[in-house]
Enzyme design. Structure first.
Site, mmCIF file in Angstrom:
data_model
loop_
_atom_site.group_PDB
_atom_site.id
_atom_site.type_symbol
_atom_site.label_atom_id
_atom_site.label_comp_id
_atom_site.label_asym_id
_atom_site.label_seq_id
_atom_site.Cartn_x
_atom_site.Cartn_y
_atom_site.Cartn_z
ATOM 1 N N ASP A 98 0.837 -1.194 0.000
ATOM 2 C CA ASP A 98 0.000 0.000 0.000
ATOM 3 C C ASP A 98 0.881 1.257 0.000
ATOM 4 O O ASP A 98 0.657 2.185 -0.770
ATOM 5 C CB ASP A 98 -0.940 0.001 1.228
ATOM 6 C CG ASP A 98 -0.229 -0.344 2.542
ATOM 7 O OD1 ASP A 98 1.000 -0.622 2.544
ATOM 8 O OD2 ASP A 98 -0.908 -0.347 3.591
ATOM 9 N N ASP A 101 7.210 3.598 3.428
ATOM 10 C CA ASP A 101 7.494 4.712 4.329
ATOM 11 C C ASP A 101 8.998 4.680 4.636
ATOM 12 O O ASP A 101 9.810 5.112 3.828
ATOM 13 C CB ASP A 101 6.613 4.508 5.563
ATOM 14 C CG ASP A 101 6.598 5.673 6.514
ATOM 15 O OD1 ASP A 101 6.741 6.810 6.051
ATOM 16 O OD2 ASP A 101 6.421 5.453 7.729
HETATM 17 P P1 IMP Z 1 7.839 1.009 6.775
HETATM 18 O O1 IMP Z 1 8.508 -0.222 7.269
HETATM 19 O O2 IMP Z 1 8.164 2.200 7.623
HETATM 20 O O3 IMP Z 1 8.076 1.298 5.296
HETATM 21 O O4 IMP Z 1 6.305 0.765 7.061
HETATM 22 C C1 IMP Z 1 5.380 0.699 6.084
HETATM 23 C C2 IMP Z 1 4.035 0.409 6.727
HETATM 24 O O5 IMP Z 1 3.692 1.446 7.667
HETATM 25 C C3 IMP Z 1 2.947 0.432 5.684
HETATM 26 O O6 IMP Z 1 2.752 -0.839 5.096
HETATM 27 C C4 IMP Z 1 1.751 0.914 6.477
HETATM 28 O O7 IMP Z 1 1.121 -0.169 7.108
HETATM 29 C C5 IMP Z 1 2.332 1.832 7.540
HETATM 30 N N1 IMP Z 1 2.259 3.242 7.131
HETATM 31 C C6 IMP Z 1 3.280 4.040 6.775
HETATM 32 N N2 IMP Z 1 2.865 5.282 6.457
HETATM 33 C C7 IMP Z 1 1.514 5.270 6.615
HETATM 34 C C8 IMP Z 1 0.490 6.272 6.414
HETATM 35 O O8 IMP Z 1 0.708 7.421 6.019
HETATM 36 N N3 IMP Z 1 -0.777 5.865 6.682
HETATM 37 C C9 IMP Z 1 -1.098 4.615 7.117
HETATM 38 N N4 IMP Z 1 -0.174 3.643 7.306
HETATM 39 C C10 IMP Z 1 1.124 3.968 7.050
HETATM 40 MG MG MG Z 2 1.150 -2.228 5.221
#
Ligand code: IMP
Ligand code: MG
Length: 173
Positions: A98, A101
């Site tokens: 989705d 981040d």
């Molecule tokens: P990462 O390991 O920091 O890349 O985490 C990614 C995960 O964090 C995504 O799959 C989402 O579940 C959650 N996430 C990151 N940013 C957002 C946001 O803006 N809204 C909702 N969920 C988010």
């Molecule tokens: Mg996710």
């Protein structure tokens, strides 16, 4: 009281972009079967919509992961809550996310999937927040690059709410 949500990306824009992505994927996977891996729960809407626009044969599997962290930051230590049902060895897998981040969750996930010896592995995401990146991740298909704001809708939640919104929005404080 209901939260106020500002629309960042409309339902029409998402539908149009996801269709384009599906068409691109169909061209790139000509003659192959694409094995979609949906990362639950956030990617469910994206995976379904994308699959409808892929014209080469599609198979699907689902995985659920949770990353240990303080709630707002993922730590990169990922726990598999639900593993895939099928083996990926020899398959052309396309991981559908989705949002990317920090990149920590995917970095871990991609390494783990590569160890299972797929024929190829690519990554597709509806949203990318590059400003927040901590770990380098190579993304093959990106829907929209967005600024560093917390978004909801189209599968994305804020404490489990708003996944059902047909658009991407920002919860106004
Ligand atoms: P990462 O390991 O920091 O890349 O985490 C990614 C995960 O964090 C995504 O799959 C989402 O579940 C959650 N996430 C990151 N940013 C957002 C946001 O803006 N809204 C909702 N969920 C988010
Ligand atoms: Mg996710």
């Amino acid at each position: 009281m209901e939260d106020k949500i500002r629309v960042m990306i409309s339902e029409e824009e998402i539908t149009k972009r996801v269709k384009e992505m599906g068409e691109q994927i169909s061209r790139d996977y000509e003659g192959k079967t694409v094995h979609l891996i949906c990362i639950l729960k956030g990617s469910i809407f994206m995976t379904c919509e994308l699959a409808k626009h892929i014209s080469v044969p599609v198979t699907m599997d689902f995985m659920s992961v949770s990353s240990y962290g303080d709630g707002t930051e993922s730590s990169g230590r990922v726990k598999i809550v639900k593993d895939l049902d099928e083996h990926v060895e020899g398959k052309d897998i396309l991981v559908v996310e989705d949002i990317i981040d920090s990149g920590r969750t995917l970095d871990f996930l991609l390494d783990m999937l590569k160890a299972r010896k797929p024929a190829s592995i690519r990554l597709c995401t509806l949203l990318d927040k590059p400003d927040r990146r901590v770990t380098e991740v190579s993304v093959d298909y990106t829907g929209f690059v967005i600024p560093d704001e917390f978004v909801v809708g189209y599968g994305l939640d804020y404490v489990q709410k708003y996944r059902n919104l047909p658009y991407i929005g920002v919860v106004e404080q």
